[in-house]
Structure formats: structure tokens, C-alpha cells
Enzyme design. Structure first.
Site, PDB file in Angstrom:
ATOM      1  N   CYS A 107      45.347  87.782  49.647  1.00 58.22           N
ATOM      2  CA  CYS A 107      43.980  88.007  50.121  1.00 58.22           C
ATOM      3  C   CYS A 107      43.605  86.913  51.125  1.00 58.22           C
ATOM      4  CB  CYS A 107      43.018  87.993  48.936  1.00 58.22           C
ATOM      5  SG  CYS A 107      41.318  88.312  49.433  1.00 58.22           S
ATOM      6  N   CYS A 153      38.574  82.043  47.886  1.00 58.69           N
ATOM      7  CA  CYS A 153      37.858  81.829  46.619  1.00 58.69           C
ATOM      8  C   CYS A 153      38.698  80.875  45.753  1.00 58.69           C
ATOM      9  CB  CYS A 153      37.647  83.157  45.919  1.00 58.69           C
ATOM     10  SG  CYS A 153      36.995  84.420  47.032  1.00 58.69           S
ATOM     11  N   CYS A 167      40.661  81.988  42.468  1.00 55.12           N
ATOM     12  CA  CYS A 167      41.368  83.275  42.405  1.00 55.12           C
ATOM     13  C   CYS A 167      42.882  83.176  42.579  1.00 55.12           C
ATOM     14  CB  CYS A 167      40.791  84.215  43.450  1.00 55.12           C
ATOM     15  SG  CYS A 167      41.427  85.899  43.276  1.00 55.12           S
ATOM     16  N   CYS A 192      37.799 101.167  36.771  1.00 56.32           N
ATOM     17  CA  CYS A 192      37.424 100.266  37.856  1.00 56.32           C
ATOM     18  C   CYS A 192      38.666  99.839  38.638  1.00 56.32           C
ATOM     19  CB  CYS A 192      36.717  99.059  37.245  1.00 56.32           C
ATOM     20  SG  CYS A 192      36.169  97.895  38.472  1.00 56.32           S
ATOM     21  N   CYS A 239      34.491 103.184  39.476  1.00 55.60           N
ATOM     22  CA  CYS A 239      33.991 101.919  39.998  1.00 55.60           C
ATOM     23  C   CYS A 239      35.069 101.332  40.904  1.00 55.60           C
ATOM     24  CB  CYS A 239      33.701 100.973  38.831  1.00 55.60           C
ATOM     25  SG  CYS A 239      33.238  99.319  39.372  1.00 55.60           S
ATOM     26  N   CYS A 263      27.213  96.874  40.378  1.00 56.46           N
ATOM     27  CA  CYS A 263      27.766  95.998  39.344  1.00 56.46           C
ATOM     28  C   CYS A 263      27.887  94.632  40.004  1.00 56.46           C
ATOM     29  CB  CYS A 263      29.132  96.534  38.906  1.00 56.46           C
ATOM     30  SG  CYS A 263      30.009  95.412  37.807  1.00 56.46           S
ATOM     31  N   ARG A 314      28.080  92.502  30.842  1.00 51.66           N
ATOM     32  CA  ARG A 314      29.505  92.731  30.572  1.00 51.66           C
ATOM     33  C   ARG A 314      30.266  91.437  30.292  1.00 51.66           C
ATOM     34  NH1 ARG A 314      32.934  96.677  32.092  1.00 51.66           N
ATOM     35  NH2 ARG A 314      31.263  97.708  33.211  1.00 51.66           N
TER      36      ARG A 314
HETATM   37  N1  SAM Z   1      38.303  91.024  46.368  1.00 51.52           N
HETATM   38  C1  SAM Z   1      37.135  91.606  45.841  1.00 51.52           C
HETATM   39  C2  SAM Z   1      35.971  90.646  45.780  1.00 51.52           C
HETATM   40  O1  SAM Z   1      36.167  89.454  45.697  1.00 51.52           O
HETATM   41  O2  SAM Z   1      34.838  91.137  45.788  1.00 51.52           O
HETATM   42  C3  SAM Z   1      37.332  92.221  44.477  1.00 51.52           C
HETATM   43  C4  SAM Z   1      38.204  91.611  43.426  1.00 51.52           C
HETATM   44  S1  SAM Z   1      37.702  90.025  42.789  1.00 51.52           S
HETATM   45  C5  SAM Z   1      39.121  89.578  41.893  1.00 51.52           C
HETATM   46  C6  SAM Z   1      36.423  90.409  41.616  1.00 51.52           C
HETATM   47  C7  SAM Z   1      35.776  89.273  40.877  1.00 51.52           C
HETATM   48  O3  SAM Z   1      36.632  88.782  39.862  1.00 51.52           O
HETATM   49  C8  SAM Z   1      35.383  88.025  41.645  1.00 51.52           C
HETATM   50  O4  SAM Z   1      34.188  88.173  42.346  1.00 51.52           O
HETATM   51  C9  SAM Z   1      35.234  87.002  40.528  1.00 51.52           C
HETATM   52  O5  SAM Z   1      33.908  87.003  40.062  1.00 51.52           O
HETATM   53  C10 SAM Z   1      36.182  87.517  39.445  1.00 51.52           C
HETATM   54  N2  SAM Z   1      37.333  86.634  39.265  1.00 51.52           N
HETATM   55  C11 SAM Z   1      38.408  86.531  40.086  1.00 51.52           C
HETATM   56  N3  SAM Z   1      39.286  85.605  39.630  1.00 51.52           N
HETATM   57  C12 SAM Z   1      38.751  85.088  38.494  1.00 51.52           C
HETATM   58  C13 SAM Z   1      39.172  84.089  37.573  1.00 51.52           C
HETATM   59  N4  SAM Z   1      40.300  83.415  37.730  1.00 51.52           N
HETATM   60  N5  SAM Z   1      38.380  83.838  36.505  1.00 51.52           N
HETATM   61  C14 SAM Z   1      37.226  84.522  36.342  1.00 51.52           C
HETATM   62  N6  SAM Z   1      36.772  85.462  37.190  1.00 51.52           N
HETATM   63  C15 SAM Z   1      37.518  85.757  38.254  1.00 51.52           C
HETATM   64  C1  DTB Z   2      34.499  91.275  37.462  1.00 51.98           C
HETATM   65  O1  DTB Z   2      33.387  90.727  37.529  1.00 51.98           O
HETATM   66  N1  DTB Z   2      35.506  90.848  36.714  1.00 51.98           N
HETATM   67  C2  DTB Z   2      36.674  91.665  36.903  1.00 51.98           C
HETATM   68  C3  DTB Z   2      36.125  92.795  37.796  1.00 51.98           C
HETATM   69  N2  DTB Z   2      34.828  92.353  38.123  1.00 51.98           N
HETATM   70  C4  DTB Z   2      36.873  93.259  38.953  1.00 51.98           C
HETATM   71  C5  DTB Z   2      37.823  90.906  37.464  1.00 51.98           C
HETATM   72  C6  DTB Z   2      38.194  89.722  36.636  1.00 51.98           C
HETATM   73  C7  DTB Z   2      39.398  89.144  37.261  1.00 51.98           C
HETATM   74  C8  DTB Z   2      39.946  88.043  36.421  1.00 51.98           C
HETATM   75  C9  DTB Z   2      41.104  87.391  37.037  1.00 51.98           C
HETATM   76  C10 DTB Z   2      42.302  88.250  37.247  1.00 51.98           C
HETATM   77  O2  DTB Z   2      42.702  89.044  36.354  1.00 51.98           O
HETATM   78  O3  DTB Z   2      42.899  88.111  38.321  1.00 51.98           O
HETATM   79 FE1  SF4 Z   3      40.211  87.833  47.509  1.00 53.50          FE
HETATM   80 FE2  SF4 Z   3      40.213  86.924  45.013  1.00 53.50          FE
HETATM   81 FE3  SF4 Z   3      38.255  86.238  46.658  1.00 53.50          FE
HETATM   82 FE4  SF4 Z   3      38.417  88.792  45.785  1.00 53.50          FE
HETATM   83  S1  SF4 Z   3      38.028  86.975  44.543  1.00 53.50           S
HETATM   84  S2  SF4 Z   3      38.021  88.096  47.882  1.00 53.50           S
HETATM   85  S3  SF4 Z   3      40.659  89.001  45.651  1.00 53.50           S
HETATM   86  S4  SF4 Z   3      40.423  85.705  46.890  1.00 53.50           S
END
Ligand code: SAM
Ligand code: DTB
Ligand code: SF4
Length: 330
Positions: free
Chosen positions: A53, A57, A60, A97, A128, A188, A260
Site C-alpha cells: 500500500c 499508516c 499497518c 466486509c 461492506c 462504518c 464494534r
Molecule cells: N486501506 C483502507 C484504509 O485504510 O481505509 C482499508 C483497509 S485498513 C487496513 C482499515 C483499518 O484497519 C484502518 O483504518 C485501521 O483503523 C485498521 N487497522 C489497520 N492495521 C491495524 C492494526 N495493526 N491494528 C489495529 N487496527 C488496524
Molecule cells: C476496521 O476498523 N477494522 C478492520 C476493518 N475495519 C477493515 C481491519 C482490522 C485490521 C487489523 C489488522 C490486520 O489484520 O491487518
Molecule cells: Fe494502506 Fe494500511 Fe493505511 Fe489502509 S491502513 S491505507 S491498507 S497502509
């Protein structure tokens, strides 16, 4: 029952500062006015495009800016998604989702995601997606294809945001939420706790959500899952009681929304989760995996539901099912 969209930071801070028992009791009382306290909405998550990506973030596993050792995967085939959605339906999920590690969907990706929405919706599941930023036209096309919810988190307070993400702004996030809402989809949106933020940031995040023109129908409260290789790998774990307080405050100020339990549940005990339900959480992700990290797993959740006498919320019937019912009654 009316909801308020004018919550101040001071009011939210006062809610947080109450003695724990008073806070959880109040949240449970409000919860019972709006929901059946023994029913939990269950969603299943699937990553449809994993890793690489462009966003940075800092929490992530999927960001190309850090070396998290994650194995990237290109767009997965639509029939694979449909087979996963069928499994989710069978195991009691009412919503499916689909998440992609994109900054935003490219126009060339739109036919792919639109087909997926139509096919998952046709199974009788709520749909979703979380695909990053959307423009107005993309939001409208997703809605027309049958997308019920769009997930797009604010993640943290406006002040702390730039410490966590530098490749887009807090206002970019709000713009996408606006496009989703204007297109007629359900929102959401929530955030993450345990990013090294302080309580003021948690207050700020909840205030932003609770003062949107309409509260998000679904508010995920993620607890950071620390990912090796990312800048937040070693951040100190947030105390569970503070996580419960966050859920209780969210329940009180957004009484009509599903709160949630999202990422981080795997590391929590049954009693931690029971307290979270007591504080008004009423939705979760089931399955062995979230997007890239392990989740509590179906077996464990079945046991937890049994122990607590909880039942999953039934999928809402689709328009076509309703017309079949109506025909049967005629
Ligand atoms: N890339 C898209 C975005 O960022 O909107 C969608 C997928 S992203 C993985 C969705 C959400 O997952 C993020 O906004 C964050 O709140 C959550 N998330 C991602 N990595 C995480 C982690 N290591 N621990 C907890 N929440 C996480
Ligand atoms: C949200 O708030 N939590 C979910 C969903 N929306 C997409 C994602 C959590 C991701 C947790 C880290 C992972 O599995 O990579
Ligand atoms: Fe990309 Fe992860 Fe950020 Fe979503 S949360 S925009 S997947 S780096």
C-alpha cells in the site's frame, strides 16, 4: 429517541472521568434503550488485495513504507470471494466486509469491485467495503451496485493524526465520509486505540465521530495489533480498562450506532470481552483472520456466545427475499 450531534470535548472528557462502575452502568442502560443487549451483529472480513500500500499508516502491516515481512497478494478472483462469502453466511455472519490495501480504488478496479458487490449482495449478505479514499462518482456507483456500508476510519484525533499518517490528511478522510453519506450508503467509521495517543486524543476521536452530521451506523474500536517492522511495533499496550471506557463513552454519545469490537480481540480474555459487551459493544468480526492478522476464531467465539447467552443478529432480508415472502403470503 433523539441523538445529539453537538457533543463538546469537555462533556466527553467528563464521561470518561466518571467512576468506572457508574460509566459502565450508564452505558448499559442506554444500550438497552436502543438495542437488545443479548444480540451481537457478526461480520466477516476478507482482504481482496493485500500489501504494497502506498500510504504510510504507522500501525499497518500493509504499508509499503515499512518492512513487515507480509506476503503481498494481488487482487483475488471474484469467484474466490464468493466462495468465502458463502462460508461466512453459513457460519452465521450477516455482513461481509471486503478490504483492499489501496490509497483509493483506481478506475480500472471499479468493474472488479462492482461485480463483487453485486454477487455478494445476491447471496443475501449485507455488503461492506473498505478501499481507501473514494470520490463522489465512485461512491455512487458502489451504492448502485448494492454496497450497504463503507468502512473508512478517522483512526485518531485531528491533532495526533499527522504523527500516525503523513500521506493524507484528516480532512481527506472526512471528505470520503461525506461522499459515502451523500451517495446514500451507511457509514462504518471509528478508530484505533493504543497508538501511543493520550486520553485527550481518544476524546477528540470520539468527538469527531459524534459530531458528524449523522452518526456512523457502525463504529469500530480497534485496539492496536503491534506489527513487527512498523514504527508502532514497540508501543506500550493500552490498559484494558481504558479500552472499556472508550467503548462505554462511544455507546453513550452514539446510542443508535453499532459499536464494534474490531482488531485486538485475539489478545483479550473472555471476561475482558464480556465487560466490553456490558459497556455497550454489540458487533464484532468473526473468523480466524482479520485482514492480515489472526482473530479470535469461530470456535472460540461460539463458546463465548454460549457462555454469555449471546446470539448473532440475523442478516436483514434483501428486497428480493421480501418480495418472495410477499408473493408467498398473497
Ligand atoms: N486501506 C483502507 C484504509 O485504510 O481505509 C482499508 C483497509 S485498513 C487496513 C482499515 C483499518 O484497519 C484502518 O483504518 C485501521 O483503523 C485498521 N487497522 C489497520 N492495521 C491495524 C492494526 N495493526 N491494528 C489495529 N487496527 C488496524
Ligand atoms: C476496521 O476498523 N477494522 C478492520 C476493518 N475495519 C477493515 C481491519 C482490522 C485490521 C487489523 C489488522 C490486520 O489484520 O491487518
Ligand atoms: Fe494502506 Fe494500511 Fe493505511 Fe489502509 S491502513 S491505507 S491498507 S497502509
Amino acid at each position: 429517541m433523539t441523538t445529539r450531534n453537538d457533543w463538546t470535548r469537555e462533556e466527553i472528557q467528563h464521561l470518561y472521568e466518571q467512576p468506572f462502575m457508574d460509566l459502565v452502568f450508564k452505558a448499559q442502560q442506554i444500550h438497552r434503550e436502543y438495542f437488545d443487549a443479548n444480540v451481537i451483529q457478526v461480520s466477516t472480513l476478507l482482504s481482496i488485495k493485500t500489501g504494497k500500500c502506498p500510504e504510510d499508516c504507522k500501525y499497518c502491516s500493509q504499508s509499503a513504507h515499512y518492512d513487515s515481512k507480509l506476503e503481498a497478494e494481488k487482487r483475488i478472483a471474484v469467484d474466490k470471494v464468493i466462495s468465502e462469502a458463502k462460508d461466512a453466511l453459513e457460519s452465521g455472519s450477516s455482513r461481509f466486509c471486503m478490504g483492499a490495501a489501496w490509497r483509493n480504488p483506481h478506475e480500472r478496479d471499479m468493474p472488479y469491485v462492482l461485480e463483487m458487490v453485486r454477487e455478494v449482495k445476491a447471496l443475501g449478505l449485507e455488503t461492506c467495503m473498505t478501499l481507501g479514499m473514494l470520490n463522489q462518482s465512485q461512491a455512487e456507483r458502489l451504492h448502485e451496485a448494492g454496497l450497504d456500508y463503507y468502512n473508512h476510519n478517522l483512526d485518531t484525533s485531528r491533532e495526533y493524526y499527522s504523527h500516525i499518517i503523513s500521506t493524507r490528511t484528516f480532512d481527506d478522510r472526512l471528505d470520503t465520509l461525506d461522499h459515502v453519506r451523500s451517495a446514500g450508503m451507511k457509514v462504518c467509521s471509528g478508530g484505533i486505540v493504543g497508538l501511543g495517543e493520550n486520553r485527550n486524543d481518544r476524546v477528540g476521536l470520539l468527538q469527531e465521530l459524534a459530531t458528524l452530521p449523522m452518526h456512523p451506523e457502525s463504529v469500530p474500536i480497534n485496539m492496536l495489533v503491534p506489527i513487527e517492522g512498523t514504527p508502532l511495533a514497540e508501543v506500550e499496550k493500552l490498559d484494558v480498562i481504558e479500552w472499556i471506557r472508550t467503548i462505554a463513552v462511544a455507546r453513550i454519545i452514539m446510542p443508535n450506532s453499532y459499536i464494534r469490537l474490531s482488531a485486538g480481540r485475539e489478545s483479550l480474555s473472555d471476561s475482558d470481552q464480556a465487560l466490553a459487551f456490558m459497556a455497550g459493544a454489540n458487533s464484532l468480526f468473526s473468523g480466524e483472520k482479520l485482514l492480515t492478522t489472526p482473530n479470535a476464531g469461530e470456535g472460540k467465539d461460539k463458546q463465548l456466545f454460549q457462555k454469555l447467552g449471546l446470539v448473532p443478529e440475523r442478516a436483514k432480508p434483501t428486497v428480493s427475499e421480501l418480495s418472495v415472502d410477499a408473493m408467498a403470503m398473497a
